[in-house]
Design an enzyme around this catalytic site. Structure first.
Site, PDB file in Angstrom:
ATOM      1  N   ASP A  60     -31.492  70.614   2.652  1.00 25.61           N
ATOM      2  CA  ASP A  60     -31.845  71.843   3.140  1.00 25.61           C
ATOM      3  C   ASP A  60     -31.092  71.289   4.613  1.00 25.61           C
ATOM      4  O   ASP A  60     -32.078  70.628   5.258  1.00 25.61           O
ATOM      5  CB  ASP A  60     -33.517  71.848   3.112  1.00 25.61           C
ATOM      6  N   HIS A 206     -33.007  66.332   3.393  1.00 24.84           N
ATOM      7  CA  HIS A 206     -32.858  67.020   4.525  1.00 24.84           C
ATOM      8  C   HIS A 206     -31.871  66.684   5.081  1.00 24.84           C
ATOM      9  O   HIS A 206     -31.690  65.625   5.618  1.00 24.84           O
ATOM     10  CB  HIS A 206     -34.263  67.323   4.961  1.00 24.84           C
TER      11      HIS A 206
END
Length: 266
Positions: A60, A206
């Site tokens: 992400d 991430h």
């Protein structure tokens, strides 16, 4: 005899009607607790049931420009040809050159929404607006409309799922959270992912600047999972292998920061 027989029939009919009313009452009273993953209902995908040793690495990104490119290069150097990046649309607008590098490397791009906020707090129209705005921006940069979405903060309920489904999206969650967003230490991130990964798993990582240890942990994660026999696929390819498995979720208030176990910055 005539009246006795009909009396018995009448009694059976009354019992049947009473039973149906009881069932209807139970369904009505429990309607908010019925799983959102019943057949024909939209589902959030956490993993897929398979014996094949395949996992999806997902990243992400919502802000920053220091972590994404090193992660892209590590994936390329390690020969990982498939991974999925969930991108927030403001980040896409600000970093189209990095988006292009993700695409050029052959990696999949999904939506991470527009404003990084809790969708369960929004009205229906606001949710639609957030998803459509993100879609328009991402498509304008990539040339392709995303069909996968990971909602900001991993926050959703039945209403959000239904709206996302109506707009043509599959909501993607995860079974293994690396906790890299907490910067728990490189070795802890490695151990957590490698020990928890399983066939059909979706792994949350991430590539925002706030996750300072992901690029340090990633090479060992790739090597150790390969030693266990795993190969890496995109989320779309994972979904195409078999029917997806959801987890039941009831309507709930949005979690307060720091109290949910959900990534606050994705």
């Amino acid at each position: 005899m005539f009246y006795v027989l009909n009396g018995r029939k009448l009694k059976r009919y009354l019992l049947a009607i009473a039973g149906l009313l009881l069932v209807a009452g139970v369904i009505y009273n429990e309607k908010d607790h019925i799983t959102v993953f019943a057949p024909q209902m939209p589902a959030a995908v956490y993993s897929v049931p398979t014996d094949e040793k395949i996992v999806a690495l997902t990243f992400d990104i919502s802000w920053g420009d220091k972590r994404a490119e090193p992660i892209i290069e590590i994936l390329k150097e390690k020969g990982v040809k498939e991974a999925t990046f969930f991108l927030s649309s403001p980040w896409v607008q600000s970093h189209p050159e990095i988006v292009k590098k993700i695409m050029d490397a052959g990696f999949e791009i999904g939506s991470h929404g527009h404003k990084h906020d809790f969708y369960t707090k929004m009205s229906d129209d606001e949710i639609r607006g957030q998803i459509r705005t993100a879609e328009s921006i991402i498509a304008s940069v990539t040339g392709k409309r995303p069909t996968l979405i990971r909602l900001p903060n991993g926050d959703f309920d039945k209403r959000v799922l239904q709206i996302a489904s109506e707009l043509g999206y599959t909501v993607i969650q995860w079974d293994t959270d690396s906790l890299d967003w907490m910067n728990i230490g490189t070795e802890k991130i490695i151990r957590r992912v490698v020990s928890r990964a399983h066939p059909g798993d979706i792994i949350l990582m991430h590539a925002s600047d706030s996750s300072k240890q992901t690029h340090e942990a990633l090479p060992a994660i790739i090597d150790q999972l390969r030693e266990k026999g795993y190969t890496f696929v995109s989320v779309s390819r994972l979904l195409s292998r078999t029917e997806v498995r959801g987890k039941s979720v009831q309507d709930r208030p949005s979690a307060a920061p720091g109290g949910s176990g959900l990534p606050m910055e994705m």
